[in-house]
Design a protein around this motif. Structure first.
Motif, PDB file in Angstrom:
ATOM      1  N   ASN A   1      96.762 -28.409  90.650  1.00 55.99           N
ATOM      2  CA  ASN A   1      96.518 -27.933  92.008  1.00 55.99           C
ATOM      3  C   ASN A   1      96.426 -26.404  92.042  1.00 55.99           C
ATOM      4  O   ASN A   1      95.558 -25.833  92.713  1.00 55.99           O
ATOM      5  N   LEU A   2      97.319 -25.759  91.302  1.00 53.71           N
ATOM      6  CA  LEU A   2      97.264 -24.292  91.212  1.00 53.71           C
ATOM      7  C   LEU A   2      95.906 -23.863  90.652  1.00 53.71           C
ATOM      8  O   LEU A   2      95.264 -22.942  91.183  1.00 53.71           O
ATOM      9  N   MET A   3      95.462 -24.556  89.600  1.00 59.78           N
ATOM     10  CA  MET A   3      94.170 -24.201  88.981  1.00 59.78           C
ATOM     11  C   MET A   3      93.035 -24.362  89.985  1.00 59.78           C
ATOM     12  O   MET A   3      92.171 -23.503  90.106  1.00 59.78           O
ATOM     13  N   ARG A   4      93.072 -25.476  90.699  1.00 58.95           N
ATOM     14  CA  ARG A   4      91.990 -25.723  91.663  1.00 58.95           C
ATOM     15  C   ARG A   4      91.996 -24.669  92.780  1.00 58.95           C
ATOM     16  O   ARG A   4      90.957 -24.169  93.172  1.00 58.95           O
ATOM     17  N   MET A   5      93.204 -24.335  93.257  1.00 61.71           N
ATOM     18  CA  MET A   5      93.261 -23.348  94.350  1.00 61.71           C
ATOM     19  C   MET A   5      92.801 -21.968  93.877  1.00 61.71           C
ATOM     20  O   MET A   5      92.303 -21.175  94.654  1.00 61.71           O
ATOM     21  N   MET A   6      92.970 -21.684  92.561  1.00 65.73           N
ATOM     22  CA  MET A   6      92.513 -20.392  92.046  1.00 65.73           C
ATOM     23  C   MET A   6      91.021 -20.402  91.747  1.00 65.73           C
ATOM     24  O   MET A   6      90.317 -19.445  92.008  1.00 65.73           O
ATOM     25  N   TRP A   7      90.548 -21.500  91.156  1.00 65.25           N
ATOM     26  CA  TRP A   7      89.223 -21.442  90.538  1.00 65.25           C
ATOM     27  C   TRP A   7      88.127 -22.260  91.203  1.00 65.25           C
ATOM     28  O   TRP A   7      86.950 -22.092  90.883  1.00 65.25           O
ATOM     29  N   ALA A   8      88.481 -23.173  92.094  1.00 64.70           N
ATOM     30  CA  ALA A   8      87.431 -23.975  92.722  1.00 64.70           C
ATOM     31  C   ALA A   8      86.857 -23.231  93.927  1.00 64.70           C
ATOM     32  O   ALA A   8      87.457 -22.274  94.429  1.00 64.70           O
ATOM     33  N   THR A   9      85.696 -23.656  94.348  1.00 65.16           N
ATOM     34  CA  THR A   9      85.152 -23.183  95.622  1.00 65.16           C
ATOM     35  C   THR A   9      84.859 -24.427  96.460  1.00 65.16           C
ATOM     36  O   THR A   9      84.722 -25.522  95.905  1.00 65.16           O
ATOM     37  N   PRO A  10      84.739 -24.258  97.773  1.00 66.75           N
ATOM     38  CA  PRO A  10      84.517 -25.451  98.608  1.00 66.75           C
ATOM     39  C   PRO A  10      83.189 -26.138  98.291  1.00 66.75           C
ATOM     40  O   PRO A  10      82.990 -27.295  98.645  1.00 66.75           O
ATOM     41  N   CYS A  11      82.283 -25.440  97.607  1.00 67.10           N
ATOM     42  CA  CYS A  11      80.945 -26.012  97.377  1.00 67.10           C
ATOM     43  C   CYS A  11      80.904 -26.969  96.187  1.00 67.10           C
ATOM     44  O   CYS A  11      79.982 -27.756  96.059  1.00 67.10           O
ATOM     45  N   ASP A  12      81.886 -26.870  95.274  1.00 65.87           N
ATOM     46  CA  ASP A  12      81.783 -27.639  94.038  1.00 65.87           C
ATOM     47  C   ASP A  12      82.949 -28.598  93.860  1.00 65.87           C
ATOM     48  O   ASP A  12      84.044 -28.360  94.343  1.00 65.87           O
ATOM     49  N   GLU A  13      82.660 -29.663  93.093  1.00 63.10           N
ATOM     50  CA  GLU A  13      83.741 -30.550  92.649  1.00 63.10           C
ATOM     51  C   GLU A  13      84.541 -29.785  91.602  1.00 63.10           C
ATOM     52  O   GLU A  13      83.985 -28.955  90.894  1.00 63.10           O
ATOM     53  N   TYR A  14      85.825 -30.057  91.478  1.00 57.29           N
ATOM     54  CA  TYR A  14      86.605 -29.364  90.448  1.00 57.29           C
ATOM     55  C   TYR A  14      87.561 -30.331  89.784  1.00 57.29           C
ATOM     56  O   TYR A  14      88.312 -31.027  90.445  1.00 57.29           O
ATOM     57  N   GLU A  15      87.507 -30.388  88.477  1.00 58.09           N
ATOM     58  CA  GLU A  15      88.441 -31.205  87.693  1.00 58.09           C
ATOM     59  C   GLU A  15      89.174 -30.262  86.755  1.00 58.09           C
ATOM     60  O   GLU A  15      88.533 -29.594  85.934  1.00 58.09           O
ATOM     61  N   PRO A  16      90.498 -30.175  86.815  1.00 53.82           N
ATOM     62  CA  PRO A  16      91.202 -29.270  85.897  1.00 53.82           C
ATOM     63  C   PRO A  16      90.974 -29.673  84.436  1.00 53.82           C
ATOM     64  O   PRO A  16      91.037 -30.865  84.110  1.00 53.82           O
ATOM     65  N   ASN A  17      90.690 -28.688  83.585  1.00 57.00           N
ATOM     66  CA  ASN A  17      90.560 -28.933  82.145  1.00 57.00           C
ATOM     67  C   ASN A  17      91.961 -29.216  81.585  1.00 57.00           C
ATOM     68  O   ASN A  17      92.871 -28.399  81.742  1.00 57.00           O
ATOM     69  N   PRO A  18      92.158 -30.389  80.936  1.00 54.92           N
ATOM     70  CA  PRO A  18      93.522 -30.778  80.519  1.00 54.92           C
ATOM     71  C   PRO A  18      94.168 -29.810  79.518  1.00 54.92           C
ATOM     72  O   PRO A  18      95.387 -29.641  79.544  1.00 54.92           O
ATOM     73  N   VAL A  19      93.376 -29.166  78.655  1.00 53.92           N
ATOM     74  CA  VAL A  19      93.965 -28.214  77.689  1.00 53.92           C
ATOM     75  C   VAL A  19      94.526 -27.009  78.448  1.00 53.92           C
ATOM     76  O   VAL A  19      95.658 -26.552  78.207  1.00 53.92           O
ATOM     77  N   ILE A  20      93.767 -26.544  79.409  1.00 55.24           N
ATOM     78  CA  ILE A  20      94.205 -25.385  80.204  1.00 55.24           C
ATOM     79  C   ILE A  20      95.400 -25.767  81.083  1.00 55.24           C
ATOM     80  O   ILE A  20      96.364 -25.014  81.215  1.00 55.24           O
ATOM     81  N   GLU A  21      95.337 -26.974  81.632  1.00 60.37           N
ATOM     82  CA  GLU A  21      96.420 -27.446  82.510  1.00 60.37           C
ATOM     83  C   GLU A  21      97.739 -27.502  81.731  1.00 60.37           C
ATOM     84  O   GLU A  21      98.781 -27.051  82.205  1.00 60.37           O
ATOM     85  N   ARG A  22      97.664 -28.021  80.510  1.00 56.39           N
ATOM     86  CA  ARG A  22      98.880 -28.138  79.693  1.00 56.39           C
ATOM     87  C   ARG A  22      99.409 -26.746  79.313  1.00 56.39           C
ATOM     88  O   ARG A  22     100.604 -26.485  79.333  1.00 56.39           O
ATOM     89  N   ALA A  23      98.479 -25.840  78.987  1.00 58.39           N
ATOM     90  CA  ALA A  23      98.881 -24.480  78.586  1.00 58.39           C
ATOM     91  C   ALA A  23      99.561 -23.765  79.757  1.00 58.39           C
ATOM     92  O   ALA A  23     100.608 -23.129  79.602  1.00 58.39           O
ATOM     93  N   LEU A  24      98.971 -23.905  80.926  1.00 60.96           N
ATOM     94  CA  LEU A  24      99.528 -23.240  82.113  1.00 60.96           C
ATOM     95  C   LEU A  24     100.882 -23.863  82.476  1.00 60.96           C
ATOM     96  O   LEU A  24     101.832 -23.165  82.837  1.00 60.96           O
ATOM     97  N   ASP A  25     100.967 -25.186  82.348  1.00 61.44           N
ATOM     98  CA  ASP A  25     102.222 -25.872  82.644  1.00 61.44           C
ATOM     99  C   ASP A  25     103.317 -25.380  81.679  1.00 61.44           C
ATOM    100  O   ASP A  25     104.464 -25.181  82.074  1.00 61.44           O
ATOM    101  N   ARG A  26     102.930 -25.158  80.427  1.00 64.17           N
ATOM    102  CA  ARG A  26     103.914 -24.682  79.452  1.00 64.17           C
ATOM    103  C   ARG A  26     104.363 -23.256  79.800  1.00 64.17           C
ATOM    104  O   ARG A  26     105.545 -22.929  79.678  1.00 64.17           O
ATOM    105  N   ILE A  27     103.444 -22.438  80.264  1.00 60.01           N
ATOM    106  CA  ILE A  27     103.831 -21.092  80.706  1.00 60.01           C
ATOM    107  C   ILE A  27     104.898 -21.217  81.800  1.00 60.01           C
ATOM    108  O   ILE A  27     105.911 -20.525  81.788  1.00 60.01           O
ATOM    109  N   LEU A  28     104.672 -22.141  82.727  1.00 61.78           N
ATOM    110  CA  LEU A  28     105.627 -22.312  83.835  1.00 61.78           C
ATOM    111  C   LEU A  28     106.987 -22.777  83.305  1.00 61.78           C
ATOM    112  O   LEU A  28     108.031 -22.258  83.711  1.00 61.78           O
ATOM    113  N   ILE A  29     106.974 -23.745  82.380  1.00 60.08           N
ATOM    114  CA  ILE A  29     108.246 -24.256  81.835  1.00 60.08           C
ATOM    115  C   ILE A  29     109.018 -23.114  81.145  1.00 60.08           C
ATOM    116  O   ILE A  29     110.208 -22.927  81.365  1.00 60.08           O
ATOM    117  N   LEU A  30     108.310 -22.343  80.323  1.00 59.66           N
ATOM    118  CA  LEU A  30     108.989 -21.310  79.526  1.00 59.66           C
ATOM    119  C   LEU A  30     109.513 -20.150  80.371  1.00 59.66           C
ATOM    120  O   LEU A  30     110.370 -19.406  79.926  1.00 59.66           O
TER     121      LEU A  30
END
Ligand code: CMC
Length: 396
Positions: free
Chosen positions: A160-189
């Motif tokens: 959701n954080l990724m979508r709110m940062m990188w999506a626009t109302p005009c396009d569909e957005y699916e978070p890239n799982p590699v990026i999602e996991r990396a960002l989630d790990r940043i949050l955990i650490l």
């Protein structure tokens, strides 16, 4: 120093007792509620980590579902917060915006500002954890001049954080799982780190009985500094500077500048007050860093090559070896964030988002501690001794 112990920088003062996070700086150990960070980073996601830090135990499947549902229910911010945000200059630093927005939450959510009511504190905790990604993304979209994206709650917290940062109302957005996991790990650490400067700030601020939103805003303000959370941004800016001066060939010159006794230049993203052998978060973040660079085909990017060369040279240099200076988590988290497309000015805001749960858990612990008192350090007075006021007309 008479009755008081003089300890500038709190090098040897324990300001509280705590059962949340354990660090052994010599062994390079970090445990949240007894669980090693290495295991949490592999087996858990950020929502589980938040639950653990806040409530003391890892959640069952049902508990995680219920907690995630509660957080999800609070992801939207009051629509009027947009207008508050729009009062900032468009180029306002996201940390300036975040400090303001988090502080302003006290005005927007007056029904949960009583620090001494455990129920209200819990609602504030959920509100803060839920709304931080929305606020961080809004600060970014505002810089970009793009429309704000509302949270989409079918996504994970990080998706959701990724979508709110990188999506626009005009396009569909699916978070890239590699990026999602990396960002989630940043949050955990980054979720908690015992009595660091911003956490101590939150505790001191809340010790006066102020409201939780005000206390967390104080934590955000403290985190901004380059010696603390601002190091990830400072570290990337340092890499840009070296690149502008000529890149890899100029690293030696830069390192000499850092080593020069008369210069105040530091190698940003290196060194730690507590970790003197290695930072366990850095080890995990380094792994993620290589995974992300591989997955995105960025290993040959000049900026990342520069970072990896700088890391190698510094680790082999006597100055850094003697002072036990190693790359800290921010060195690698900066590189990962840059690689996945987070703008440099947003790095510290992502750190603040991740640390919010730690700040709240520490605040809860303090308020529930029967020994808690208002924080009131003493001083070693070095000013003028008593003297008499001379009326202005007679002063020389
Ligand atoms: N580059 C060059 N020299 C350094 C560095 C550095 N990054 N860090 C410490 N030193 C030197 C310092 O000059 C001193 O040398 P000398 O003994 O010759 O005077 C010695 O190492 C001890 O330094 P200190 O300032 O007494 O150490 P500290 O424990 O008070 O500071 C620190 C810890 C993290 C503030 C410091 O290492 C630093 O400024 N690092 C760069 C900023 C940074 O990356 N901060 C992020 C920390 S981790 C995440 C977080 O907490 O938010």
């Amino acid at each position: 120093t008479g009755k008081f112990t003089y300890d500038p920088g709190f090098l040897s003062t324990a300001s509280c007792s705590s059962a949340i996070t354990y660090i052994d700086g010599d062994k390079g150990e970090l445990l949240y509620r007894g669980y090693p960070i290495e295991q949490l980073a592999v087996h858990c996601d950020y929502m589980e980590t938040c639950y653990l830090i806040l409530y003391g135990e890892l959640p069952s499947v049902e508990q995680k579902k219920a907690f995630t549902a509660r957080v999800t229910q609070h992801t939207m911010v009051h629509e009027q917060m947009q207008f508050f945000l729009r009062g900032f200059r468009r180029d306002a630093h996201p940390m300036a915006v975040l400090t303001g927005l988090v502080g302003a939450m006290s005005a927007f959510y007056p029904d949960s500002i009583n620090l001494h009511d455990a129920g209200q504190r819990d609602i504030s905790a959920v509100r803060l954890i839920a709304k931080m990604p929305t606020l961080v993304a809004m600060a970014y979209k505002y810089n970009m001049g793009q429309p704000f994206m509302y949270p989409q709650n079918k996504l994970s917290y990080t998706g959701n954080l990724m979508r709110m940062m990188w999506a626009t109302p005009c396009d569909e957005y699916e978070p890239n799982p590699v990026i999602e996991r990396a960002l989630d790990r940043i949050l955990i650490l980054h979720a908690d780190h015992e009595q660091n400067a911003s956490t101590s700030t939150v505790r001191l601020c809340a010790s006066s009985g102020t409201n939780p939103f005000a206390a967390i805003a104080a934590g955000v303000a403290c985190l901004w500094g380059p010696a603390h959370g601002g190091a990830n941004e400072a570290s990337l800016n340092m890499l840009y500077d070296i690149q502008a001066q000529g890149g890899v060939a100029k690293i030696g010159e830069f390192i000499n500048q850092v080593k020069d006794k008369n210069s105040s230049v530091r190698l940003m993203g290196f060194g730690h007050r507590v970790y003197k052998n290695y930072d366990p978060r850095a080890k995990l973040m380094r792994e993620t860093c290589h995974e992300v660079l591989d997955a995105l085909g960025l290993h040959d990017d000049p900026l990342f090559k520069l970072a990896m060369t700088l890391e190698k040279i510094a680790l082999e240099d006597d100055y850094f070896i003697q002072r036990k200076l190693y790359p800290n988590v921010d060195f690698y988290s900066g590189i990962v964030q840059k690689a996945i497309g987070v703008p440099v000015s947003l790095f510290t805001a992502i750190f603040a988002l991740a640390r919010t749960v730690g700040w709240i858990a520490q605040l809860n612990e303090m308020i529930s501690d029967p020994e808690y008192k208002i924080g009131r350090p003493r001083q070693l007075f070095t000013g003028a001794v008593q003297r008499n006021v001379v009326p202005i007309a007679q002063r020389a």
